[in-house]
Motif scaffolding. Structure first.
Motif, short mmCIF file in Angstrom:
data_model
loop_
_atom_site.label_atom_id
_atom_site.label_comp_id
_atom_site.label_asym_id
_atom_site.label_seq_id
_atom_site.Cartn_x
_atom_site.Cartn_y
_atom_site.Cartn_z
N ILE A 185 -13.95 -92.79 -32.43
CA ILE A 185 -12.95 -91.79 -32.02
C ILE A 185 -13.61 -90.41 -31.93
O ILE A 185 -14.13 -89.90 -32.93
N PRO A 186 -13.60 -89.79 -30.75
CA PRO A 186 -14.14 -88.42 -30.65
C PRO A 186 -13.12 -87.42 -31.19
O PRO A 186 -11.92 -87.53 -30.93
N TYR A 187 -13.60 -86.44 -31.95
CA TYR A 187 -12.69 -85.50 -32.58
C TYR A 187 -13.38 -84.14 -32.73
O TYR A 187 -14.61 -84.02 -32.63
N ALA A 188 -12.56 -83.14 -32.99
CA ALA A 188 -13.05 -81.82 -33.39
C ALA A 188 -12.31 -81.42 -34.65
O ALA A 188 -11.14 -81.77 -34.83
N VAL A 189 -12.99 -80.72 -35.56
CA VAL A 189 -12.38 -80.35 -36.82
C VAL A 189 -12.67 -78.88 -37.10
O VAL A 189 -13.75 -78.37 -36.79
N ALA A 190 -11.67 -78.19 -37.64
CA ALA A 190 -11.82 -76.79 -38.03
C ALA A 190 -11.32 -76.63 -39.46
O ALA A 190 -10.21 -77.06 -39.79
N LEU B 55 -16.60 -75.20 -37.93
CA LEU B 55 -16.24 -76.09 -36.83
C LEU B 55 -17.26 -77.20 -36.70
O LEU B 55 -18.46 -76.99 -36.88
N GLN B 56 -16.78 -78.39 -36.37
CA GLN B 56 -17.68 -79.53 -36.16
C GLN B 56 -17.00 -80.53 -35.23
O GLN B 56 -15.78 -80.73 -35.30
N THR B 57 -17.78 -81.16 -34.37
CA THR B 57 -17.29 -82.27 -33.55
C THR B 57 -18.01 -83.53 -33.99
O THR B 57 -19.05 -83.48 -34.67
N THR C 30 -9.55 -76.50 -26.12
CA THR C 30 -8.84 -77.09 -24.98
C THR C 30 -9.83 -77.65 -23.97
O THR C 30 -9.64 -78.76 -23.45
N HIS C 31 -10.90 -76.90 -23.70
CA HIS C 31 -11.92 -77.37 -22.76
C HIS C 31 -12.58 -78.64 -23.28
O HIS C 31 -12.79 -79.60 -22.54
N LEU C 32 -12.86 -78.67 -24.56
CA LEU C 32 -13.49 -79.83 -25.19
C LEU C 32 -12.61 -81.06 -25.05
O LEU C 32 -13.09 -82.15 -24.72
N MET C 33 -11.32 -80.90 -25.27
CA MET C 33 -10.41 -82.04 -25.21
C MET C 33 -10.14 -82.45 -23.77
O MET C 33 -9.99 -83.64 -23.47
N ASP C 34 -10.13 -81.48 -22.84
CA ASP C 34 -9.95 -81.81 -21.43
C ASP C 34 -11.11 -82.65 -20.91
O ASP C 34 -10.94 -83.50 -20.02
N LEU C 35 -12.30 -82.41 -21.44
CA LEU C 35 -13.48 -83.16 -21.02
C LEU C 35 -13.54 -84.55 -21.65
O LEU C 35 -14.43 -85.34 -21.33
N HIS D 297 -14.08 -85.06 -24.85
CA HIS D 297 -15.00 -85.07 -25.99
C HIS D 297 -14.26 -85.02 -27.33
O HIS D 297 -14.90 -84.99 -28.38
N ALA D 298 -12.95 -84.99 -27.30
CA ALA D 298 -12.16 -85.03 -28.53
C ALA D 298 -10.78 -85.61 -28.21
O ALA D 298 -10.11 -85.14 -27.29
N ASP D 299 -10.39 -86.62 -28.97
CA ASP D 299 -9.02 -87.16 -28.88
C ASP D 299 -8.08 -86.36 -29.77
O ASP D 299 -6.90 -86.19 -29.44
#
Length: 359
Positions: free
Chosen positions: A117-122, A143-145, A180-185, A187-189
């Motif tokens: 699962i691709p994710y981003a965390v803050a 921040l980390q992906t 938003t850009h990261l999730m649009d690509l 790279h994060a669910d």
């Protein structure tokens, strides 16, 4: 789950030494335990028929992840004396395992990559001012992906920012745009946020509605994770338990629709037939994995069959009998198929396997 991380294993011919070993550091005297495992790996491979160079290269790689703390394992693949792939395992193997065969024993590694699962965390932490004359203090932003669960033992770079609290409204807007850009690509669910309640609210309110719907708030402060592990690892483990990536959910829905129309894509025989025709878009495998009888393979990726007689109908002049999971994964990777791992109690499959057809 895409399987391109295994491409290097099938870019050169075997035979392969495959080693799965517990290299955890949360025990008394881990170096002594790992040295013992290193010696066992070497002797076991020699006993299985591996050449000394391959056995030596495999043993030398055991424990090279000494900088990684906590509970984990290693998967190692060596051919002709050359280390081709080494990866950290989020969970150590139940027992150490060595193999020496024409094909690498890569299915246990693939299963530990799922659900991928691709994710981003803050993590947002308010730092109180030391000087009582300072108005409101600072906000520390980490921040980390990553891709869960492999990121738990192979975390990506951690970004640190620290700014005065009064600048957070402006900074949160910029950060929301990046996320938003990261999730649009793709790279994060999921965007996972943790920490100061006020700072979380400011950030989430600046996200567009479709992204806000993919925000998960978790408790904690990030201080319960050792250096070298993923940020908020315990919280991520709970959040992603029994979940699939958005990509795999879509593929599983397609499989369910296919299954409703006709049952031709379920069972070991149907899966092998689809791989033979190059029609497998994704293998769907139950977990815990089932034991399948060995399969026969030829020299080409689509030369895979239940028996040597079946293989001869494809023009194969010779054959090798290989463990089924190794043969299925080889055929999947080399024909561009993906892998979807689903719990048996949620989607029980005939023989524990099915195939999403490409055509």
């Amino acid at each position: 789950m895409r399987l391109n991380f295994l491409d290097s294993l099938y870019a050169r011919p075997g035979p392969y030494a495959s080693v799965y070993v517990d290299t955890s550091r949360d025990i008394d005297d881990p170096d002594k335990a790992i040295e013992l495992r290193r010696r066992h790996a070497r002797s076991d491979l020699i006993e299985l028929g591996a050449d000394p160079a391959t056995a030596g290269a495999s043993a030398d790689a055991v424990g090279t992840d000494a900088d990684l703390p906590g509970r984990h394992g290693q998967a190692l693949f060596v051919t002709h004396g050359e280390l081709v792939l080494t990866e950290e395992l989020p969970q150590p193997p139940p027992v150490d395992k060595t193999g020496y065969a024409l094909l690498p024993d890569a299915m246990p590694l693939a299963l530990q990559h799922a659900p991928d699962i691709p994710y981003a965390v803050a993590l947002l932490t308010r730092v109180e001012p030391k000087d009582s004359d300072t108005a409101s203090g600072d906000l520390q932003v980490e921040l980390q992906t990553g891709r869960w669960p492999s990121s738990s033992v192979a975390p990506r770079a951690l970004t640190h920012r620290r700014l005065p609290i009064h600048q957070w409204h402006q900074e949160a807007g910029r950060l929301a745009g990046e996320l938003t850009h990261l999730m649009d690509l793709g790279h994060a669910d999921t965007f996972v946020v943790c920490g100061d309640t006020w700072a979380r609210g400011v950030l989430v309110n600046r996200l567009p509605a479709p992204v806000r719907n993919r925000v998960a708030t978790v408790p904690g402060n990030g201080q319960d994770v050792e250096t070298g592990r993923a940020l908020l690892e315990p919280q991520l483990a709970g959040l992603f338990r029994d979940r699939l990536s958005a990509h795999d959910r879509d593929r599983l829905e397609s499989f369910a629709a296919q299954r409703a129309r006709h049952p031709a894509g379920e069972g070991l025989s149907a899966t092998v037939a689809a791989l033979q025709r190059g029609q497998a878009d994704a293998l769907v495998v139950n977990y815990p994995a089932e034991e399948w009888p060995p399969l026969c393979i030829g020299t080409a990726p689509d030369q895979i069959a239940l028996s040597a007689a079946d293989l001869q109908t494809f023009g194969a002049t010779g054959h090798e009998k290989q463990p089924a999971d190794a043969a299925l994964l080889y055929a999947a990777v080399t024909t561009g198929a993906e892998l979807i791992v689903v719990a048996r109690e949620k989607t029980p499959l005939e023989d524990g396997i099915g195939v999403l057809l490409r055509y």
